[in-house]
Design an enzyme around this catalytic site. Structure first.
Site, PDB file in Angstrom:
ATOM      1  N   ASP A 134       0.834  -1.040  -0.094  1.00  0.00           N
ATOM      2  CA  ASP A 134      -0.228   0.064   0.054  1.00  0.00           C
ATOM      3  C   ASP A 134       0.874   1.231   0.043  1.00  0.00           C
ATOM      4  O   ASP A 134       1.608   1.715   1.030  1.00  0.00           O
ATOM      5  CB  ASP A 134      -0.731   0.084   1.276  1.00  0.00           C
ATOM      6  CG  ASP A 134      -1.827   1.331   1.303  1.00  0.00           C
ATOM      7  OD1 ASP A 134      -1.707   2.150   0.527  1.00  0.00           O
ATOM      8  OD2 ASP A 134      -2.607   1.299   2.245  1.00  0.00           O
ATOM      9  N   ALA A 151      -2.305   4.074  -8.568  1.00  0.00           N
ATOM     10  CA  ALA A 151      -2.895   5.634  -8.436  1.00  0.00           C
ATOM     11  C   ALA A 151      -4.330   5.214  -7.993  1.00  0.00           C
ATOM     12  O   ALA A 151      -4.902   4.265  -8.383  1.00  0.00           O
ATOM     13  CB  ALA A 151      -2.678   6.430  -9.517  1.00  0.00           C
ATOM     14  N   THR A 206      -7.511   5.968  -9.358  1.00  0.00           N
ATOM     15  CA  THR A 206      -7.902   6.504 -10.877  1.00  0.00           C
ATOM     16  C   THR A 206      -9.319   6.634 -11.178  1.00  0.00           C
ATOM     17  O   THR A 206      -9.612   6.928 -12.225  1.00  0.00           O
ATOM     18  CB  THR A 206      -7.409   5.274 -11.961  1.00  0.00           C
ATOM     19  OG1 THR A 206      -8.049   4.059 -11.885  1.00  0.00           O
ATOM     20  CG2 THR A 206      -5.727   5.170 -11.900  1.00  0.00           C
ATOM     21  N   THR A 262      -0.861  11.546 -16.423  1.00  0.00           N
ATOM     22  CA  THR A 262      -1.795  11.665 -17.244  1.00  0.00           C
ATOM     23  C   THR A 262      -1.998  13.043 -18.088  1.00  0.00           C
ATOM     24  O   THR A 262      -1.758  14.007 -17.508  1.00  0.00           O
ATOM     25  CB  THR A 262      -3.377  11.592 -16.131  1.00  0.00           C
ATOM     26  OG1 THR A 262      -4.434  11.813 -16.806  1.00  0.00           O
ATOM     27  CG2 THR A 262      -3.067  12.627 -15.073  1.00  0.00           C
ATOM     28  N   ASP A 263      -3.042  12.805 -18.964  1.00  0.00           N
ATOM     29  CA  ASP A 263      -3.374  14.054 -19.750  1.00  0.00           C
ATOM     30  C   ASP A 263      -4.350  15.020 -18.775  1.00  0.00           C
ATOM     31  O   ASP A 263      -4.193  16.057 -19.264  1.00  0.00           O
ATOM     32  CB  ASP A 263      -4.314  13.489 -21.082  1.00  0.00           C
ATOM     33  CG  ASP A 263      -5.165  12.570 -20.593  1.00  0.00           C
ATOM     34  OD1 ASP A 263      -5.153  11.527 -19.844  1.00  0.00           O
ATOM     35  OD2 ASP A 263      -6.600  12.685 -20.983  1.00  0.00           O
ATOM     36  N   TYR A 302      -8.558  14.691  -9.606  1.00  0.00           N
ATOM     37  CA  TYR A 302      -7.792  13.562  -9.956  1.00  0.00           C
ATOM     38  C   TYR A 302      -6.353  14.240 -10.700  1.00  0.00           C
ATOM     39  O   TYR A 302      -5.371  13.886 -10.409  1.00  0.00           O
ATOM     40  CB  TYR A 302      -8.442  12.779 -10.741  1.00  0.00           C
ATOM     41  CG  TYR A 302      -7.625  11.783 -11.653  1.00  0.00           C
ATOM     42  CD1 TYR A 302      -6.959  10.384 -11.155  1.00  0.00           C
ATOM     43  CD2 TYR A 302      -7.326  11.966 -13.103  1.00  0.00           C
ATOM     44  CE1 TYR A 302      -6.276   9.799 -11.861  1.00  0.00           C
ATOM     45  CE2 TYR A 302      -6.440  10.919 -13.964  1.00  0.00           C
ATOM     46  CZ  TYR A 302      -6.040  10.056 -13.129  1.00  0.00           C
ATOM     47  OH  TYR A 302      -5.162   9.099 -13.772  1.00  0.00           O
ATOM     48  N   LYS A 330      -2.635  14.012  -9.373  1.00  0.00           N
ATOM     49  CA  LYS A 330      -1.526  13.407 -10.176  1.00  0.00           C
ATOM     50  C   LYS A 330      -0.292  14.503 -10.467  1.00  0.00           C
ATOM     51  O   LYS A 330       0.636  14.060 -10.575  1.00  0.00           O
ATOM     52  CB  LYS A 330      -2.121  12.957 -11.520  1.00  0.00           C
ATOM     53  CG  LYS A 330      -3.055  11.695 -11.265  1.00  0.00           C
ATOM     54  CD  LYS A 330      -2.239  10.357 -10.867  1.00  0.00           C
ATOM     55  CE  LYS A 330      -1.315  10.017 -11.894  1.00  0.00           C
ATOM     56  NZ  LYS A 330      -0.680   8.804 -11.480  1.00  0.00           N
TER      57      LYS A 330
HETATM   58  N1  LIG Z   1      -6.519   4.483 -17.420  1.00  0.00           N
HETATM   59  C1  LIG Z   1      -6.462   5.794 -18.016  1.00  0.00           C
HETATM   60  O1  LIG Z   1      -6.975   6.006 -18.937  1.00  0.00           O
HETATM   61  C2  LIG Z   1      -4.967   6.332 -17.813  1.00  0.00           C
HETATM   62  C3  LIG Z   1      -5.026   7.559 -18.504  1.00  0.00           C
HETATM   63  C4  LIG Z   1      -3.600   8.264 -18.417  1.00  0.00           C
HETATM   64  C5  LIG Z   1      -2.973   8.212 -17.047  1.00  0.00           C
HETATM   65  N2  LIG Z   1      -3.282   6.979 -16.347  1.00  0.00           N
HETATM   66  C6  LIG Z   1      -2.257   6.752 -15.268  1.00  0.00           C
HETATM   67  O2  LIG Z   1      -1.646   5.422 -15.694  1.00  0.00           O
HETATM   68  C7  LIG Z   1      -1.575   4.829 -14.136  1.00  0.00           C
HETATM   69  C8  LIG Z   1      -2.231   3.204 -14.324  1.00  0.00           C
HETATM   70  O3  LIG Z   1      -3.418   3.349 -14.352  1.00  0.00           O
HETATM   71  P1  LIG Z   1      -4.356   2.078 -14.877  1.00  0.00           P
HETATM   72  O4  LIG Z   1      -5.223   2.523 -15.940  1.00  0.00           O
HETATM   73  O5  LIG Z   1      -3.454   1.008 -14.962  1.00  0.00           O
HETATM   74  O6  LIG Z   1      -5.411   2.310 -13.784  1.00  0.00           O
HETATM   75  P2  LIG Z   1      -5.684   1.237 -12.786  1.00  0.00           P
HETATM   76  O7  LIG Z   1      -6.038  -0.180 -13.470  1.00  0.00           O
HETATM   77  O8  LIG Z   1      -6.952   1.770 -11.620  1.00  0.00           O
HETATM   78  O9  LIG Z   1      -4.479   0.743 -11.744  1.00  0.00           O
HETATM   79  C9  LIG Z   1      -4.098   1.434 -10.632  1.00  0.00           C
HETATM   80  C10 LIG Z   1      -3.798   0.349  -9.466  1.00  0.00           C
HETATM   81  O10 LIG Z   1      -3.170   1.196  -8.506  1.00  0.00           O
HETATM   82  C11 LIG Z   1      -3.657   0.398  -7.351  1.00  0.00           C
HETATM   83  N3  LIG Z   1      -3.783   1.284  -6.149  1.00  0.00           N
HETATM   84  C12 LIG Z   1      -4.732   2.028  -5.795  1.00  0.00           C
HETATM   85  N4  LIG Z   1      -4.319   2.756  -4.522  1.00  0.00           N
HETATM   86  C13 LIG Z   1      -3.108   2.144  -4.252  1.00  0.00           C
HETATM   87  C14 LIG Z   1      -2.500   2.236  -3.078  1.00  0.00           C
HETATM   88  N5  LIG Z   1      -2.667   2.884  -2.241  1.00  0.00           N
HETATM   89  N6  LIG Z   1      -1.071   1.301  -2.996  1.00  0.00           N
HETATM   90  C15 LIG Z   1      -0.792   0.448  -3.931  1.00  0.00           C
HETATM   91  N7  LIG Z   1      -1.570   0.452  -5.019  1.00  0.00           N
HETATM   92  C16 LIG Z   1      -2.748   1.048  -5.222  1.00  0.00           C
HETATM   93  C17 LIG Z   1      -4.803  -0.296  -7.741  1.00  0.00           C
HETATM   94  O11 LIG Z   1      -5.371  -1.286  -6.982  1.00  0.00           O
HETATM   95  P3  LIG Z   1      -6.980  -1.531  -6.495  1.00  0.00           P
HETATM   96  O12 LIG Z   1      -7.677  -1.562  -7.915  1.00  0.00           O
HETATM   97  O13 LIG Z   1      -6.600  -2.801  -5.853  1.00  0.00           O
HETATM   98  O14 LIG Z   1      -7.421  -0.345  -5.750  1.00  0.00           O
HETATM   99  C18 LIG Z   1      -4.781  -0.350  -9.263  1.00  0.00           C
HETATM  100  O15 LIG Z   1      -4.484  -1.832  -9.370  1.00  0.00           O
HETATM  101  C19 LIG Z   1      -1.992   5.672 -13.036  1.00  0.00           C
HETATM  102  O16 LIG Z   1      -1.018   6.308 -12.544  1.00  0.00           O
HETATM  103  C20 LIG Z   1      -3.129   6.736 -14.127  1.00  0.00           C
HETATM  104  O17 LIG Z   1      -3.054   7.717 -13.379  1.00  0.00           O
HETATM  105  C21 LIG Z   1      -4.087   6.303 -16.739  1.00  0.00           C
END
Ligand SMILES: NC(=O)c1ccc[n+]([C@@H]2O[C@H](COP(=O)([O-])OP(=O)(O)OC[C@H]3O[C@@H](n4cnc5c(N)ncnc54)[C@H](OP(=O)(O)O)[C@@H]3O)[C@@H](O)[C@H]2O)c1
Length: 282
Positions: A36, A60, A62, A101-102, A125, A129
């Site tokens: 965590d 994150a 998200t 992120t964007d 959000y 970030k």
């Molecule tokens: N998805 C998009 O469209 C997008 C766009 C731009 C940037 N991003 C960035 O890309 C990165 C990855 O995004 P993603 O799409 O892979 O999102 P995701 O599938 O929600 O993955 C984020 C992971 O972080 C974990 N997490 C949350 N709180 C936590 C904590 N306190 N300690 C450890 N882990 C934790 C979540 O676990 P749980 O599910 O168990 O909570 C989840 O597995 C993020 O930094 C996001 O800001 C994403």
């Protein structure tokens, strides 16, 4: 290299684990239950035990709309946790690679955003970030991406395919544009940046700017369906309105990669076809 990966259960995290492992790196991957990142003690214990060369940090909170209702949680998980990782990384001499992120931009610029453009997040959000970006020690790497889709977890490709099974017509906004990005391609580029020890901010997306309406049409085309079933709507007409504003322009120009002479990721239609084929096998 010894690579610690946070958020390994997420869309991007799971692809990072697969990609770094396939290249023979020593991977120490933790989902939220394993590490965590909002616990300073837990972060320090893991980093001091493992002494990684690189910490790749996609973990994150998200849930963009939920962040509006709980800014404290957003800033704890997205910003303060990045401070904890940064502190520990500096002590063991690890480099930090932070996925951003964007949403750090407000989306009002009429042309694509470069890495050097001024940031102005319009949502909690996005602000949290950006605060995470600002917690990083010198010599870190920020990888800003957008509209991520992958085989693991929920994403817009899966949502569009589900809606196409349940409805005759689908409505998507035609006034928000971005670069769809596929988690496996993104993970490969992040691995390259880690291996080459590139520092600074990089926009890393697949190529091809579309609106969500145009993207939904492409998903239907990729799955052999009639794209005319998708209808355009304006964000202002969405009911109920969503709590967090979305940037109208999310298009990230991958200028730092291009100027570094690094080949950009493929047009999004190539990984989209791959993902649709993969989902239809399951
Ligand atoms: N998805 C998009 O469209 C997008 C766009 C731009 C940037 N991003 C960035 O890309 C990165 C990855 O995004 P993603 O799409 O892979 O999102 P995701 O599938 O929600 O993955 C984020 C992971 O972080 C974990 N997490 C949350 N709180 C936590 C904590 N306190 N300690 C450890 N882990 C934790 C979540 O676990 P749980 O599910 O168990 O909570 C989840 O597995 C993020 O930094 C996001 O800001 C994403």
């Amino acid at each position: 290299m010894r690579v610690l990966i946070t958020g390994a259960g997420g869309q991007v995290g799971s692809e990072l684990v697969a990609t770094f492992t396939a290249s023979g790196h020593d991977v120490f991957a933790f989902d939220r239950t394993g590490l965590d990142v909002s616990s300073r003690d837990a972060v320090r214990a893991k980093v001091f035990e493992l002494h990684p060369d690189a910490i790749v940090h996609p973990a994150a909170w998200t849930a963009v709309d939920a962040c509006e209702a709980d800014p404290d949680k957003a800033f704890l998980v997205n910003a303060l946790a990045t401070r904890f990782l940064s502190e520990a990384a500096m002590i063991v001499g690890a480099s930090v690679f932070y996925v951003s992120t964007d949403y750090v931009f407000d989306g009002t610029k009429p042309t694509p955003y470069k890495e050097w453009d001024d940031v102005a997040p319009a949502s909690v959000y996005g602000a949290s970030k950006l605060a995470g970006e600002r917690e990083l020690p010198p010599g870190s790497t920020i990888i800003r991406t957008s509209w991520v889709c992958g085989a693991n977890g929920g994403n817009m490709v899966k949502t569009i395919l589900r809606l196409s099974r349940e409805n005759e017509t689908l409505s998507f906004v035609d006034d928000q544009r971005g670069h769809p990005t596929f988690a496996d391609d993104l993970a490969l580029m992040i691995k390259r940046l880690v291996e080459e020890q590139r520092t600074g901010t990089f926009h890393v997306t697949n190529q091809g700017a579309v609106s969500w309406y145009e993207f939904a049409r492409e998903v239907l085309i990729a799955s052999g369906q009639d794209p005319e079933r998708v209808k355009p709507v304006a964000t202002i007409d969405l009911q109920p309105p969503r709590p967090a504003p979305r940037p109208a322009n999310s298009v990230l120009e991958n200028a730092a990669l291009r100027l570094s002479g690094i080949a950009l990721l493929d047009d999004f239609r190539i990984p989209l076809a791959r993902l649709v084929a993969q989902l239809s096998e399951n």
